[in-house]
Scaffold this motif. Structure first.
Motif: not given
Length: 147
Positions: A52-74
């Protein structure tokens, strides 16, 4: 963007549903809330439902930060953290493709785009678990049922 999250037991599954426009605040809030959910543990198979997603208000740097946060937790876990990105439209597919790609560059993350609930459950190692019916619902129907 409305966000719902539910932990299923037997089998264990963290099911997160985003609808509308995805923002950095929404994703950060969800990542922060998850550890406080009863039954949550690091590495729980996770289905991110973007049908049900229609768009995104994030930049590539934001996605990289989220990825890094998930990777660190695991970090240090024996098995990779599996994330199925369930898409149902071209917008969700494009955004999920970017996230899948950045996750592929991090050790310990296994994110995969899927187009159906059975495909998601197969990727998460939960095929044949009987959890299908609730996951098949679209966002509006699930919100009516929960509300």
């Amino acid at each position: 963007m409305p966000t719902t999250a539910r932990l299923h037991r037997d089998p264990d599954l963290h099911h997160v549903r985003f609808s509308g426009v995805l923002t950095l605040a929404d994703t950060r809030r969800q990542i922060s809330r998850a550890p406080g959910m009863r039954g949550y543990y690091v590495g729980i198979p996770t289905l991110v439902d973007l049908r049900d997603m229609t768009g995104m208000e994030m930049q590539l740097a934001d996605l990289l930060g989220l990825r890094d946060r998930l990777a660190e937790a695991h970090r240090g876990k024996e098995d990779p953290f599996r994330i199925s990105l369930l898409v149902g439209n071209d917008t969700a597919f494009g955004i999920a493709r970017i996230f899948e790609t950045v996750c592929s560059q991090a050790e310990g993350l296994d994110a995969r785009i899927v187009c159906s609930v059975p495909e998601a459950l197969d990727h998460l190692g939960l095929m044949g678990s009987g959890i299908d019916p609730f996951l098949q619902e679209t966002g509006a129907r699930a919100r009516r049922r929960a509300g």
